[in-house]
Motif scaffolding. Structure first.
Motif, PDB file in Angstrom:
ATOM      1  N   GLU A 516      -3.200  51.150  27.972  1.00 47.24           N
ATOM      2  CA  GLU A 516      -3.549  51.510  29.346  1.00 47.24           C
ATOM      3  C   GLU A 516      -2.303  51.623  30.229  1.00 47.24           C
ATOM      4  OE1 GLU A 516      -6.223  48.525  30.670  1.00 47.24           O
ATOM      5  OE2 GLU A 516      -7.878  49.159  29.344  1.00 47.24           O
ATOM      6  N   HIS A 517      -1.222  50.951  29.827  1.00 46.74           N
ATOM      7  CA  HIS A 517      -0.010  50.908  30.648  1.00 46.74           C
ATOM      8  C   HIS A 517       1.059  51.903  30.212  1.00 46.74           C
ATOM      9  CE1 HIS A 517      -1.313  47.321  32.772  1.00 46.74           C
ATOM     10  NE2 HIS A 517      -1.534  46.708  31.628  1.00 46.74           N
ATOM     11  N   CYS A 518       0.946  52.456  29.012  1.00 50.63           N
ATOM     12  CA  CYS A 518       2.057  53.254  28.489  1.00 50.63           C
ATOM     13  C   CYS A 518       1.572  54.117  27.328  1.00 50.63           C
ATOM     14  CB  CYS A 518       3.175  52.330  27.991  1.00 50.63           C
ATOM     15  SG  CYS A 518       2.670  51.304  26.586  1.00 50.63           S
ATOM     16  N   THR A 519       2.482  54.968  26.836  1.00 51.34           N
ATOM     17  CA  THR A 519       2.273  55.630  25.551  1.00 51.34           C
ATOM     18  C   THR A 519       2.857  54.711  24.483  1.00 51.34           C
ATOM     19  OG1 THR A 519       2.359  57.857  26.475  1.00 51.34           O
ATOM     20  CG2 THR A 519       2.880  57.629  24.143  1.00 51.34           C
ATOM     21  N   LEU A 520       1.989  54.170  23.642  1.00 54.30           N
ATOM     22  CA  LEU A 520       2.409  53.189  22.635  1.00 54.30           C
ATOM     23  C   LEU A 520       2.611  53.887  21.295  1.00 54.30           C
ATOM     24  CD1 LEU A 520       2.882  50.211  21.813  1.00 54.30           C
ATOM     25  CD2 LEU A 520       0.420  50.070  21.335  1.00 54.30           C
ATOM     26  N   ILE A 521       3.800  53.696  20.701  1.00 52.00           N
ATOM     27  CA  ILE A 521       4.116  54.300  19.402  1.00 52.00           C
ATOM     28  C   ILE A 521       4.423  53.187  18.404  1.00 52.00           C
ATOM     29  CG2 ILE A 521       5.702  55.820  18.144  1.00 52.00           C
ATOM     30  CD1 ILE A 521       6.074  57.366  20.789  1.00 52.00           C
ATOM     31  N   LEU A 522       3.605  53.117  17.349  1.00 52.77           N
ATOM     32  CA  LEU A 522       3.743  52.050  16.348  1.00 52.77           C
ATOM     33  C   LEU A 522       4.516  52.540  15.135  1.00 52.77           C
ATOM     34  CD1 LEU A 522       0.100  50.613  16.442  1.00 52.77           C
ATOM     35  CD2 LEU A 522       2.140  49.635  17.514  1.00 52.77           C
ATOM     36  N   SER A 523       5.317  51.643  14.564  1.00 44.12           N
ATOM     37  CA  SER A 523       6.089  51.961  13.354  1.00 44.12           C
ATOM     38  C   SER A 523       5.878  50.855  12.325  1.00 44.12           C
ATOM     39  CB  SER A 523       7.578  52.083  13.695  1.00 44.12           C
ATOM     40  OG  SER A 523       7.795  53.113  14.635  1.00 44.12           O
ATOM     41  N   ASP A 524       6.183  51.184  11.070  1.00 46.70           N
ATOM     42  CA  ASP A 524       5.944  50.219   9.991  1.00 46.70           C
ATOM     43  C   ASP A 524       6.914  49.049  10.032  1.00 46.70           C
ATOM     44  OD1 ASP A 524       3.814  51.675   9.024  1.00 46.70           O
ATOM     45  OD2 ASP A 524       5.083  52.890   7.714  1.00 46.70           O
ATOM     46  N   ASN A 525       8.124  49.300  10.496  1.00 46.07           N
ATOM     47  CA  ASN A 525       9.126  48.232  10.535  1.00 46.07           C
ATOM     48  C   ASN A 525      10.140  48.524  11.634  1.00 46.07           C
ATOM     49  OD1 ASN A 525      11.096  50.117   9.390  1.00 46.07           O
ATOM     50  ND2 ASN A 525       9.974  49.817   7.460  1.00 46.07           N
ATOM     51  N   LEU A 526      11.081  47.606  11.819  1.00 43.43           N
ATOM     52  CA  LEU A 526      12.052  47.718  12.906  1.00 43.43           C
ATOM     53  C   LEU A 526      12.966  48.921  12.731  1.00 43.43           C
ATOM     54  CD1 LEU A 526      12.996  46.270  15.498  1.00 43.43           C
ATOM     55  CD2 LEU A 526      14.552  44.916  14.088  1.00 43.43           C
ATOM     56  N   GLU A 527      13.395  49.178  11.506  1.00 42.27           N
ATOM     57  CA  GLU A 527      14.289  50.317  11.251  1.00 42.27           C
ATOM     58  C   GLU A 527      13.602  51.636  11.609  1.00 42.27           C
ATOM     59  OE1 GLU A 527      16.906  52.307   7.606  1.00 42.27           O
ATOM     60  OE2 GLU A 527      15.734  50.483   7.252  1.00 42.27           O
ATOM     61  N   GLN A 528      12.341  51.783  11.177  1.00 44.46           N
ATOM     62  CA  GLN A 528      11.595  53.004  11.493  1.00 44.46           C
ATOM     63  C   GLN A 528      11.371  53.118  12.999  1.00 44.46           C
ATOM     64  OE1 GLN A 528       7.287  53.422  10.737  1.00 44.46           O
ATOM     65  NE2 GLN A 528       7.838  55.108   9.329  1.00 44.46           N
TER      66      GLN A 528
END
Length: 626
Positions: A516-528
């Motif tokens: 609700e606050h942002c465009t959230l982009i999820l990744s599998d790990n920190l490097e990605q």
């Protein structure tokens, strides 16, 4: 430049009917040489800062003033006569302003003329002899006394910009600066009795929490006087005091002693020192007096220059009025106070949406007594009844809060104006350009922890306000302030905030709430996550703040993100003044002078990012370069 702008706005808006009427000493006094020096110095300062002033130098001008209507807010100033005799027209002038209940300020040039004439026999004169009785009789005594008197006039006529009971906070290293600080503090108190000078070694009482007392007085200071001796760079306390003053808009007077090196100062209040002295100068009484005069004059100039930033905000609100987005009018019998009316969209058919605010503008940090006087002035008045909300506005970033009855509020200008723009649905241009903010709290150093949070807020505010998309990794400490800034400064937070997160952390959050606050982009790990954040879509800039210092350099997040930005051709700004790995990295670049590996900017801007903690100013400079 700012001074002229404030004067023009004050004139345009007719801020107050208040006039300063200043009689030339030749009208009442025979010893005009000394009085002429005093009058001339006063005139210089009043001409710089005041619009509404009248100088009476002859009978013709005196007759014209006698024809004018006197107002209770006026100030009449004249020199007492040595023999007690006054021209009949001068007597009429005094009676006229006495009957109007105006402020009347007599000046006593000598001991024999301390008594003003009827009907103001009981009024206290500004006593020049008593002002200089504890000073060595130097040629500039009359000049410095005139400056003190002029500032009293400014404090009365432009009280939202300047007040007479100034608090100076002297920041110094005891090891090599104690004697200088003590001598200067004593001389400043002698120069003008209203001055309060805070020096921790004498102000903190036995048994009190020293740091609490220091922080309390620093927060209400009008100027921080930074005494830069050679050993001051080793003082964490002085660096904390400097940092606090800069991020909270407290003017800093930088005094360099014995050409002490400042290249290694982690925090600098400017490019170069404001004043420079030799330590032995403070041991010579006559020279010490001159130094105190110079410090007092410079502090006044700095307070006024800082206060004049208010002109930008008043001008902006005036432009909204010209564009008919709001109605704005000057409040009667008040300086820099306005009534604002605007229309808010509402679905309630019984609500016409008309909203009214009363705003009192301050250029300085208002003190508790300012707030008390403000509340007492507006309560039980038509202003209070006529306006739905009443605001005391200043440039202090920590100003937010309710003062009284959920109707009177403290607020900073940026937040007030942004809220107003949101209600008016003023569209901000979307640049469709991304700026990456990368950071984490460094371990251990309190100086940088304070500076880092201020930096996050300042950079996020400027990025979002100027129509860019702010991109950041989901650092938990940064999320709430960035989301709050997004709500205030953007009508479309999904455009304005792009947050990247590794899936290993999603169990700790309510994803629906985050989205609700942002465009959230999820990744599998920190490097990605870092690759998606920096490399997949074009970005204009990577701004690095703080960051952990790890034993294994390969684990340092700042280095990893800088490397990716280099590969993608993204300019990199190292905000070294936030410490941590970013500060360490910036110091390496300064030593080797190889900034070109990070960006195409000149050395000056990169080094300012290293030592300047005025993050709002530096954020503006970076965005201007884009």
């Amino acid at each position: 430049m700012y001074i002229l702008k404030v004067q023009n706005i004050i004139q345009m808006k007719k801020v107050s009917r208040m006039n300063v009427i200043f009689c030339n000493p030749q009208l009442t006094n025979n010893k005009t040489e000394e009085a002429g020096i005093f009058f001339g110095e006063c005139k210089k300062i009043l001409d710089t800062y005041l619009c509404e002033k009248i100088y009476i130098s002859n009978t013709m001008l005196l007759n014209r003033v006698l024809e004018k209507k006197a107002d209770k807010d006026d100030i009449l100033i004249f020199f007492n006569s040595e023999d007690g005799n006054y021209d009949e027209k001068i007597q009429r002038l005094i009676r006229k302003y006495y009957e109007a209940q105006s402020r009347i300020w007599p000046i006593a040039l000598h001991k024999e003329c301390r008594m003003p004439p009827k009907p103001i026999l009981e009024k206290q004169s500004f006593d020049i002899p008593s002002q200089i009785e504890n000073r060595i009789v130097l040629q500039n005594c009359m000049k410095s006394t005139a400056h003190i008197f002029s500032r009293k006039i400014i404090a009365q006529t432009l009280s939202p910009l300047y007040h007479d009971e100034i608090l100076y906070f002297i920041s110094h290293r005891r090891k090599d600066g104690e004697n200088i600080a003590a001598r200067l503090a004593d001389e400043l108190r002698k120069l003008t009795r209203e001055r309060n000078v805070y020096r921790d070694v004498v102000k903190v009482k036995v048994g009190e929490n020293a740091q609490e007392d220091i922080e309390k007085h620093l927060s209400i200071s009008d100027v921080l006087i930074f005494i830069q001796t050679e050993d001051v760079i080793a003082s964490e306390y002085v660096m904390k005091e400097l940092c606090y003053a800069i991020v909270n808009n407290i003017p800093v007077l930088w005094i360099q002693i014995d050409e002490a090196s400042y290249e290694r100062l982690r925090i600098r209040p400017g490019d170069t020192p404001t004043l420079k002295y030799r330590s032995e100068e403070f041991e010579i009484d006559s020279r010490l007096e001159e130094i105190a005069d110079e410090v007092e004059d410079k502090c006044f100039e700095m307070i006024m220059a800082s206060s004049n930033q208010v002109s930008t905000y008043i001008e902006y609100l005036s432009n909204l009025g010209y564009e008919k987005k709001i109605k704005m009018k000057n409040a009667e019998a008040a300086v820099m106070a306005y009534e604002i009316e605007y229309k808010e969209k509402t679905r309630n058919r019984y609500d016409d949406g008309i909203r009214t605010n009363y705003i009192q503008c301050f250029g300085r940090n208002p003190q508790e007594d300012d707030i008390t006087r403000f509340v007492n002035r507006v309560q039980n008045t038509e202003i209070y009844n006529r306006n739905q909300k009443i605001f005391l506005l200043s440039n202090n970033g920590k100003m937010q809060g309710v003062i009284e009855n959920n109707k009177i509020f403290k607020e900073n200008y940026d937040n007030y104006i942004m809220n107003l723009e949101n209600v008016l649905e003023i569209q901000r241009n979307k640049k469709n350009k991304r700026i990456i903010l990368s950071g984490a709290f460094p371990d251990g150093d309190e100086v940088y922890r304070v500076s880092l949070m201020e930096a996050v807020i300042a950079y996020a505010r400027e990025i979002i306000k100027n129509g860019y998309t702010l991109v950041f990794g989901a650092h938990p400490t940064f999320q709430i302030p960035i989301f709050d800034i997004g709500k205030l400064y953007s009508l479309d937070t999904k455009y304005s905030i792009e947050m990247h997160m590794s899936k290993q952390w999603i169990g700790e959050y309510d994803l629906q709430q985050l989205q609700e606050h942002c465009t959230l982009i999820l990744s599998d790990n920190l490097e990605q996550m870092r690759n998606r954040m920096i490399c997949e879509k074009k970005a204009e800039l990577l701004i690095c703040l703080g960051g952990k210092i790890k034993n294994d350099s390969a684990e340092q997040g700042v280095d990893a993100e800088v490397k990716l930005a280099k590969q993608s051709g993204i300019p990199i700004a190292l905000v070294g003044s936030t410490g941590g790995r970013t500060g360490e990295y910036a110091l390496e670049k300064m030593k080797n002078q190889n900034w070109s590996e990070l960006n195409s900017w000149d050395r000056n801007i990169n080094e300012k990012l290293f030592y300047n903690v005025n993050h709002k100013l530096m954020a503006k400079k970076l965005l201007e370069m884009l």
